[in-house]
Design a protein around this motif. Structure first.
Motif, PDB file in Angstrom:
ATOM      1  N   THR A  80      71.491  -3.601  37.866  1.00  0.00           N
ATOM      2  CA  THR A  80      71.471  -4.357  36.854  1.00  0.00           C
ATOM      3  C   THR A  80      72.810  -5.288  36.566  1.00  0.00           C
ATOM      4  N   PRO A  81      72.334  -6.515  36.418  1.00  0.00           N
ATOM      5  CA  PRO A  81      73.621  -7.697  36.261  1.00  0.00           C
ATOM      6  C   PRO A  81      74.016  -7.370  34.658  1.00  0.00           C
ATOM      7  N   VAL A  82      75.517  -7.304  34.730  1.00  0.00           N
ATOM      8  CA  VAL A  82      76.184  -7.289  33.595  1.00  0.00           C
ATOM      9  C   VAL A  82      76.377  -8.684  33.087  1.00  0.00           C
ATOM     10  N   ILE A  83      76.172  -9.202  31.640  1.00  0.00           N
ATOM     11  CA  ILE A  83      76.656 -10.392  31.356  1.00  0.00           C
ATOM     12  C   ILE A  83      78.032 -10.405  30.381  1.00  0.00           C
ATOM     13  N   ASP A  84      78.232  -9.598  29.737  1.00  0.00           N
ATOM     14  CA  ASP A  84      79.555  -9.485  28.891  1.00  0.00           C
ATOM     15  C   ASP A  84      79.876  -7.957  28.614  1.00  0.00           C
ATOM     16  N   ILE A  85      81.088  -7.810  28.501  1.00  0.00           N
ATOM     17  CA  ILE A  85      81.626  -6.782  27.886  1.00  0.00           C
ATOM     18  C   ILE A  85      82.632  -7.006  26.762  1.00  0.00           C
ATOM     19  N   LYS A  86      82.598  -6.095  25.826  1.00  0.00           N
ATOM     20  CA  LYS A  86      83.331  -6.386  24.417  1.00  0.00           C
ATOM     21  C   LYS A  86      83.959  -4.975  23.979  1.00  0.00           C
ATOM     22  N   PRO A  87      84.958  -4.969  23.408  1.00  0.00           N
ATOM     23  CA  PRO A  87      85.547  -3.669  22.873  1.00  0.00           C
ATOM     24  C   PRO A  87      84.515  -3.214  21.744  1.00  0.00           C
ATOM     25  N   TYR A  88      84.620  -2.067  21.498  1.00  0.00           N
ATOM     26  CA  TYR A  88      83.859  -1.193  20.521  1.00  0.00           C
ATOM     27  C   TYR A  88      84.774  -1.163  19.056  1.00  0.00           C
ATOM     28  N   ILE A  89      84.621  -1.936  18.182  1.00  0.00           N
ATOM     29  CA  ILE A  89      85.362  -1.920  17.010  1.00  0.00           C
ATOM     30  C   ILE A  89      84.629  -1.394  15.674  1.00  0.00           C
ATOM     31  N   PRO A  90      85.110  -0.019  15.589  1.00  0.00           N
ATOM     32  CA  PRO A  90      84.262   0.755  14.355  1.00  0.00           C
ATOM     33  C   PRO A  90      83.993  -0.372  13.081  1.00  0.00           C
ATOM     34  N   GLY A  91      84.920  -0.876  12.688  1.00  0.00           N
ATOM     35  CA  GLY A  91      84.828  -1.601  11.511  1.00  0.00           C
ATOM     36  C   GLY A  91      83.855  -2.871  11.326  1.00  0.00           C
ATOM     37  N   TYR A  92      83.788  -3.236  12.575  1.00  0.00           N
ATOM     38  CA  TYR A  92      82.886  -4.533  12.999  1.00  0.00           C
ATOM     39  C   TYR A  92      81.497  -3.991  13.559  1.00  0.00           C
ATOM     40  N   ASP A  93      81.385  -2.729  14.145  1.00  0.00           N
ATOM     41  CA  ASP A  93      80.169  -2.638  14.949  1.00  0.00           C
ATOM     42  C   ASP A  93      79.529  -1.325  14.537  1.00  0.00           C
ATOM     43  N   SER A  94      80.100  -0.635  13.391  1.00  0.00           N
ATOM     44  CA  SER A  94      79.260   0.528  13.029  1.00  0.00           C
ATOM     45  C   SER A  94      79.110   0.357  11.573  1.00  0.00           C
ATOM     46  N   VAL A  95      78.136   1.023  10.960  1.00  0.00           N
ATOM     47  CA  VAL A  95      77.473   0.908   9.500  1.00  0.00           C
ATOM     48  C   VAL A  95      77.601   2.344   8.952  1.00  0.00           C
ATOM     49  N   VAL A  96      78.185   2.658   7.842  1.00  0.00           N
ATOM     50  CA  VAL A  96      78.049   3.954   7.291  1.00  0.00           C
ATOM     51  C   VAL A  96      76.890   3.836   6.476  1.00  0.00           C
ATOM     52  N   ASN A  97      76.026   5.081   6.695  1.00  0.00           N
ATOM     53  CA  ASN A  97      74.705   5.196   5.840  1.00  0.00           C
ATOM     54  C   ASN A  97      73.800   4.107   5.963  1.00  0.00           C
ATOM     55  N   ALA A  98      73.385   3.816   7.250  1.00  0.00           N
ATOM     56  CA  ALA A  98      72.484   2.849   7.772  1.00  0.00           C
ATOM     57  C   ALA A  98      71.157   3.259   7.342  1.00  0.00           C
ATOM     58  N   GLY A  99      70.111   2.839   6.617  1.00  0.00           N
ATOM     59  CA  GLY A  99      68.957   3.138   6.560  1.00  0.00           C
ATOM     60  C   GLY A  99      68.053   2.815   7.701  1.00  0.00           C
ATOM     61  N   VAL A 100      67.188   3.800   8.269  1.00  0.00           N
ATOM     62  CA  VAL A 100      66.172   3.692   9.239  1.00  0.00           C
ATOM     63  C   VAL A 100      64.877   4.493   8.803  1.00  0.00           C
ATOM     64  N   PRO A 101      63.884   3.942   9.255  1.00  0.00           N
ATOM     65  CA  PRO A 101      62.458   4.338   8.914  1.00  0.00           C
ATOM     66  C   PRO A 101      62.158   5.786   9.352  1.00  0.00           C
ATOM     67  N   PRO A 102      61.329   6.658   9.001  1.00  0.00           N
ATOM     68  CA  PRO A 102      61.387   7.925   9.372  1.00  0.00           C
ATOM     69  C   PRO A 102      60.864   8.017  10.995  1.00  0.00           C
ATOM     70  N   TRP A 103      60.078   7.032  11.420  1.00  0.00           N
ATOM     71  CA  TRP A 103      59.527   7.212  12.881  1.00  0.00           C
ATOM     72  C   TRP A 103      60.703   7.215  13.736  1.00  0.00           C
ATOM     73  N   ILE A 104      61.802   6.775  13.335  1.00  0.00           N
ATOM     74  CA  ILE A 104      63.077   6.699  14.185  1.00  0.00           C
ATOM     75  C   ILE A 104      63.660   8.185  14.438  1.00  0.00           C
ATOM     76  N   THR A 105      63.336   8.913  13.487  1.00  0.00           N
ATOM     77  CA  THR A 105      63.987  10.243  13.813  1.00  0.00           C
ATOM     78  C   THR A 105      62.890  11.088  14.685  1.00  0.00           C
ATOM     79  N   LYS A 106      61.655  10.654  14.861  1.00  0.00           N
ATOM     80  CA  LYS A 106      60.723  11.284  15.598  1.00  0.00           C
ATOM     81  C   LYS A 106      61.222  11.087  17.146  1.00  0.00           C
ATOM     82  N   ARG A 107      62.182  10.274  17.448  1.00  0.00           N
ATOM     83  CA  ARG A 107      62.673  10.062  18.941  1.00  0.00           C
ATOM     84  C   ARG A 107      62.891  11.207  19.755  1.00  0.00           C
TER      85      ARG A 107
END
Lengths: 153, 153
Positions: free
Chosen positions: B126-153
């Motif tokens: 697979t060709p890679v096109i970018d690499i970025k550092p994972y920065i929690p304050g920018y990349d993560s969300v506290v208590n994000a809402g998802v639909p119920p069908w996501i939890t069925k995965r």
């Protein structure tokens, strides 16, 4: 290495509309900025159910950061000279080999082909190339480690 | 709308190497898969400091998912027919207008231009096109809402 790889051409699926008409300085506070992502109307049906998610991931083409000449291998994070010079890929500098931005934003509303989002760090007119649902179990990390200079941002 | 936008062509900055030679079925468990990202050696200096982060974001071109014909507007998440049909952009299906994948992975080691990572859901080559550092304050969300069908995965 790149010779054996296929051509990779992006098409815009939409465009960012907001009040930020030109690129602000590094460190600009985007969190309160409300934007509309106007998606191509032919793709409206593909946006169904997206508003069941509170947050989405937006990939966009940082068209104002396209570099024509030599790219620096190292940068000061956020353009702050008091921070150490670090490798380009250890930063979020827009001046990268492929100027693709990735933002996780709050999806406030969807109306047809228009998404209203908060916190998207992209100027007015930015081409959008993909939209994905934010799925915590896949997109977030508990207790991720970052270097001390990140906390100085 | 797309006519007024600039051409956007990606160049591979590297390639994924792992034991997954062909695309597995949706729902394949990638979490234990260790991959090497072999970055173009001309970009080694730009990878400096990346290993000060525990996790990185990898953007890659899902070359096996390039769609030549009509793309479905709606899909069953993870290809599971027991889950509701949802808009393509509300899913992580690789068959998208721009087949750009985004993964957040554990950076185990960097040796020169080679990154050893865990959990990258991309096949060998697979060709890679970018690499970025994972920065929690920018990349993560506290208590994000998802639909119920996501939890069925």
């Amino acid at each position: 290495m790149t010779k054996e790889l296929p051509a990779m051409t992006l098409k815009a699926i939409g465009v960012v509309r907001n009040k930020v008409r030109q690129a602000p300085k590094a460190g600009y506070d985007w969190w309160g900025i409300v934007s509309e992502i106007v998606v191509d109307s032919s793709l409206s049906d593909a946006l169904a159910n997206l508003d069941e998610f509170s947050h989405i991931i937006v990939l966009y083409w940082m068209h104002e950061a396209v570099v024509t000449g030599q790219m620096p291998a190292k940068v000061h994070p956020m353009g702050k000279r008091e921070l150490p010079l670090v490798g380009l890929f250890a930063s979020r500098s827009p001046c990268r080999p492929n100027p693709v931005g990735k933002a996780t934003v709050r999806l406030m509303q969807r109306q047809g082909n228009i998404l209203k989002v908060k916190g998207l760090d992209a100027v007015d007119g930015t081409p959008v190339i993909d939209i994905k649902p934010y799925i915590p179990g896949y997109d977030s990390v508990v207790n991720a480690g970052v270097p001390p200079w990140i906390t100085k941002r």
